[in-house]
Design an enzyme around this catalytic site. Structure first.
Site, mmCIF file in Angstrom:
data_model
loop_
_atom_site.group_PDB
_atom_site.id
_atom_site.type_symbol
_atom_site.label_atom_id
_atom_site.label_comp_id
_atom_site.label_asym_id
_atom_site.label_seq_id
_atom_site.Cartn_x
_atom_site.Cartn_y
_atom_site.Cartn_z
ATOM 1 N N PHE A 118 0.732 -1.064 0.055
ATOM 2 C CA PHE A 118 -0.042 -0.062 0.181
ATOM 3 C C PHE A 118 0.795 1.290 -0.035
ATOM 4 C CE2 PHE A 118 0.958 -0.182 4.371
ATOM 5 C CZ PHE A 118 1.189 1.233 4.656
ATOM 6 N N LYS A 148 -1.281 -6.949 -9.217
ATOM 7 C CA LYS A 148 -2.139 -7.288 -8.001
ATOM 8 C C LYS A 148 -1.899 -6.238 -6.974
ATOM 9 C CE LYS A 148 -3.129 -8.485 -4.435
ATOM 10 N NZ LYS A 148 -3.384 -7.580 -3.563
ATOM 11 N N CYS A 171 9.534 2.110 3.677
ATOM 12 C CA CYS A 171 10.554 0.970 3.883
ATOM 13 C C CYS A 171 11.911 1.174 4.111
ATOM 14 C CB CYS A 171 10.410 -0.271 2.849
ATOM 15 S SG CYS A 171 11.237 0.210 1.293
HETATM 16 P P1 NAD Z 1 1.667 -6.681 2.938
HETATM 17 O O1 NAD Z 1 2.531 -7.590 3.052
HETATM 18 O O2 NAD Z 1 0.628 -6.660 4.196
HETATM 19 O O3 NAD Z 1 0.713 -6.588 1.422
HETATM 20 C C1 NAD Z 1 1.504 -6.589 0.602
HETATM 21 C C2 NAD Z 1 0.898 -7.442 -0.630
HETATM 22 O O4 NAD Z 1 0.707 -8.549 -0.454
HETATM 23 C C3 NAD Z 1 -0.723 -6.573 -0.728
HETATM 24 O O5 NAD Z 1 -0.841 -6.690 -2.127
HETATM 25 C C4 NAD Z 1 -1.523 -7.641 -0.152
HETATM 26 O O6 NAD Z 1 -2.897 -7.805 -0.742
HETATM 27 C C5 NAD Z 1 -0.841 -9.023 -0.169
HETATM 28 N N1 NAD Z 1 -0.898 -9.925 0.886
HETATM 29 C C6 NAD Z 1 -1.309 -9.542 2.053
HETATM 30 N N2 NAD Z 1 -1.583 -10.608 2.884
HETATM 31 C C7 NAD Z 1 -1.337 -11.759 1.882
HETATM 32 C C8 NAD Z 1 -1.266 -13.271 2.226
HETATM 33 N N3 NAD Z 1 -1.647 -13.658 3.401
HETATM 34 N N4 NAD Z 1 -1.125 -13.799 1.042
HETATM 35 C C9 NAD Z 1 -0.697 -13.504 -0.070
HETATM 36 N N5 NAD Z 1 -0.684 -12.159 -0.222
HETATM 37 C C10 NAD Z 1 -0.951 -11.210 0.649
HETATM 38 O O7 NAD Z 1 2.430 -4.997 3.199
HETATM 39 P P2 NAD Z 1 1.692 -3.794 3.350
HETATM 40 O O8 NAD Z 1 1.177 -3.539 4.537
HETATM 41 O O9 NAD Z 1 0.669 -3.716 2.047
HETATM 42 O O10 NAD Z 1 3.201 -2.750 3.146
HETATM 43 C C11 NAD Z 1 4.271 -2.677 4.097
HETATM 44 C C12 NAD Z 1 5.210 -3.541 4.287
HETATM 45 O O11 NAD Z 1 5.870 -3.462 2.920
HETATM 46 C C13 NAD Z 1 6.087 -3.078 5.083
HETATM 47 O O12 NAD Z 1 6.771 -4.238 5.844
HETATM 48 C C14 NAD Z 1 7.274 -2.391 4.312
HETATM 49 O O13 NAD Z 1 8.721 -2.357 5.094
HETATM 50 C C15 NAD Z 1 7.174 -3.239 3.200
HETATM 51 N N6 NAD Z 1 7.958 -2.587 2.065
HETATM 52 C C16 NAD Z 1 9.022 -2.986 1.400
HETATM 53 C C17 NAD Z 1 9.702 -2.491 0.557
HETATM 54 C C18 NAD Z 1 11.121 -2.829 -0.094
HETATM 55 O O14 NAD Z 1 11.463 -2.463 -1.109
HETATM 56 N N7 NAD Z 1 11.775 -3.899 0.874
HETATM 57 C C19 NAD Z 1 9.298 -1.234 -0.167
HETATM 58 C C20 NAD Z 1 8.013 -0.819 0.415
HETATM 59 C C21 NAD Z 1 7.236 -1.538 1.336
#
Ligand code: NAD
Length: 499
Positions: A149, A173, A281
């Site tokens: 997000f 997605k 992040c």
């Molecule tokens: P999230 O892991 O909750 O969701 C990410 C994606 O995964 C979304 O599209 C979501 O629909 C999907 N998802 C969620 N639960 C799932 C499941 N059980 N099975 C399959 N798919 C699932 O992350 P978020 O809250 O959207 O984003 C924040 C996180 O992203 C933080 O941990 C942040 O550090 C990380 N992030 C990392 C980077 C990087 O480059 N390392 C960059 C941006 C954000």
């Protein structure tokens, strides 16, 4: 209530699963739209469309594909204000920050305009008698990406721009929390000249992700999000024979040496710790001053700056420093961790817990917090908070500070603030973290370098954007070709034995 769609084969298509998620305006706490959550069948439909559209796109010469990217850049600039507004409305970040989100994606699209150069391949003339050898970089076919997000414009573009420039079809997605901008980006790509079905958006949750992970036609999966999901997607995708790269969570340390310019260090920590409400992040969430005196000076500089921070909705103008966090659940999680910090004995120097904004009482705002005397055994140190909370861990020496950062399970970004070139150089060489800033708090590499952390912040071998993206989204094929001499003389019916 607005009902959002999927974007399939160049059309906005209503969801047919009957399942929806609420999309909030985080500033007011109101549900402003519902987004469909795709079923396995809807994902299969998208894959079918992508598989049909991809061969003609792959056969389009790379220069023409690059021209679509060029036109897309123009459209992003044209619609910058509109995109930023839609982004802020669903995410909550300020308008200048939302424009930065679009801009950092746009820069990767610009890089992808160089695809013809990046896809050129290799050639060895006369590798043997009459033998030439060449390597081609061919697209994978149908590729997919799952995005978080917190950067709803930038991260989708980091994935789909190189994937498409390489001749793949791409299924996105996006996060179900802020899906409008990804839908707008897909429309703009088509306006730029991308054939229908080459880029599609399937909204959804775990069911849609699992459908992509288990579909045999999908060749690769890119993921950015939290570490537990990254680990799951990497394992499942690899087990299903796909090429997978997953980028996970972070806990970024900034080491402040006694010789640092303390005003500069404090300013840097304010932007890097509280910008975008800490939902980055690459946010700095741990300050590590070296020595008690440095710590005292740093805290003294930080407190008045934190107290001056303006927290508000994106509509309140450009002087708002940061907005609400994305959901009520995110807010609850952050406040729970703050309470754990207090319970476990950290010193809460700035307490933003009673923050409330008149007229926005139901918004997901969290006031800024500063902890001092945090220790590595505390939850606020071990876990990613993803909120406007900066923890200070006092280190007795430079060695203690670098060890602290090296021992943390995450390894996305880090920074050192110092005037000593020797310390900075040693830090950059020894630290086991992927992106390092020297007097730069958020060292996000530019489009033509690559982006990626180490340790539990990444699963996979190749980074995002830069040359690595062109490796991730292509397969190498090497051709050894021999044209026996004599053929040009003609008229010989008995083929000679090869030398
Ligand atoms: P999230 O892991 O909750 O969701 C990410 C994606 O995964 C979304 O599209 C979501 O629909 C999907 N998802 C969620 N639960 C799932 C499941 N059980 N099975 C399959 N798919 C699932 O992350 P978020 O809250 O959207 O984003 C924040 C996180 O992203 C933080 O941990 C942040 O550090 C990380 N992030 C990392 C980077 C990087 O480059 N390392 C960059 C941006 C954000």
């Amino acid at each position: 209530m607005q009902e959002l769609t999927h974007y399939l084969g160049g059309e906005h298509v209503k969801g047919s699963s009957g399942r929806f998620a609420d999309v909030y305006n985080p500033a007011t706490g109101e549900v402003q739209a519902k987004v469909p959550l795709a079923s396995t069948d809807e994902v299969a439909k998208a894959v079918e469309i992508a598989a049909k559209a991809q061969p003609a796109w792959a056969a389009t010469n790379p220069q023409r594909r690059a021209r679509v990217m060029m036109a897309f850049v123009g459209l992003l600039n044209r619609d910058m204000d509109k995109l930023a507004e839609a982004l802020s409305r669903e995410h909550g970040k300020t308008l200048p920050d939302a424009k930065g989100d679009v801009q950092r994606g746009l820069e990767v699209v610009e890089y992808c305009i160089g695809a013809p150069e990046l896809l050129k391949g290799e050639y060895t003339d006369s590798a043997g008698p009459g033998i030439d050898m060449y390597s081609m970089k061919q697209p994978l076919g149908v590729t997919a990406g799952i995005t978080p997000f917190n950067f709803p414009a930038m991260i989708p573009m980091w994935m789909f721009a190189p994937a498409l420039a390489c001749g793949n079809a791409f299924i996105l997605k996006p996060s179900e929390r802020d899906p409008s901008v990804p839908l707008m980006l897909a429309e703009l790509m088509e306006e730029a000249g991308l054939p229908k079905g080459v880029l599609q958006v399937v909204n959804g949750d775990k069911e849609a992700v699992d459908a992509l992970l288990h579909h045999s036609v999908v060749q690769s999966i890119g993921f950015v999000g939290s570490t537990p999901i990254a680990e799951y997607i990497y394992g499942t995708g690899c087990a299903n024979g796909k090429r997978v790269q997953c980028f996970g969570g972070a806990k970024n340390h900034m080491i402040v040496m006694p010789d640092a310019d303390m005003d500069q260090a404090a300013d840097a920590l304010i932007g890097a710790g509280y910008g975008a409400a800490g939902e980055r992040c690459m946010a700095i969430s741990v300050a590590v001053p070296v020595g008690d005196e440095t710590a005292d000076r740093l805290i003294e500089k930080l407190v008045p700056r934190i107290e001056k921070l303006k927290v508000g909705p994106y509509t309140a103008g450009d002087d708002v420093d940061y907005g609400p966090v994305v959901t009520a659940a995110a807010k609850e999680n952050i406040l729970g961790l703050i309470q754990s910090g207090v319970d476990q004995g950290a010193e809460l120097v700035v307490d933003g817990r009673d923050f409330s904004l008149q007229g926005y009482e139901d918004g997901f705002f969290v006031g800024p917090h500063l902890f001092d005397r945090v220790t590595p055994d505390m939850d606020i140190y071990k876990k990613e908070i993803f909120g406007p909370v900066l923890s200070t861990v006092r280190a007795g020496s430079y060695e203690e500070a670098i060890k602290l950062a090296m021992d943390h399970e995450y390894g996305n970004g880090t920074a050192i603030f110092t005037r000593d070139g020797d310390a900075a150089r040693d830090f950059a060489n020894r630290i086991n973290i992927g992106m390092v800033g020297i007097n730069v708090p958020i060292p996000v590499p530019l489009a033509y370098h690559t982006f990626g952390g180490w340790k539990k912040s990444v699963f996979g071998d190749l980074n995002q954007h830069g040359p690595d993206a062109f490796k991730f989204y292509t397969r190498t094929k090497t051709v050894t070709s021999r044209w026996p001499s004599g053929i040009k003389e003609g008229g010989e019916f008995n083929f000679k034995a090869m030398d």
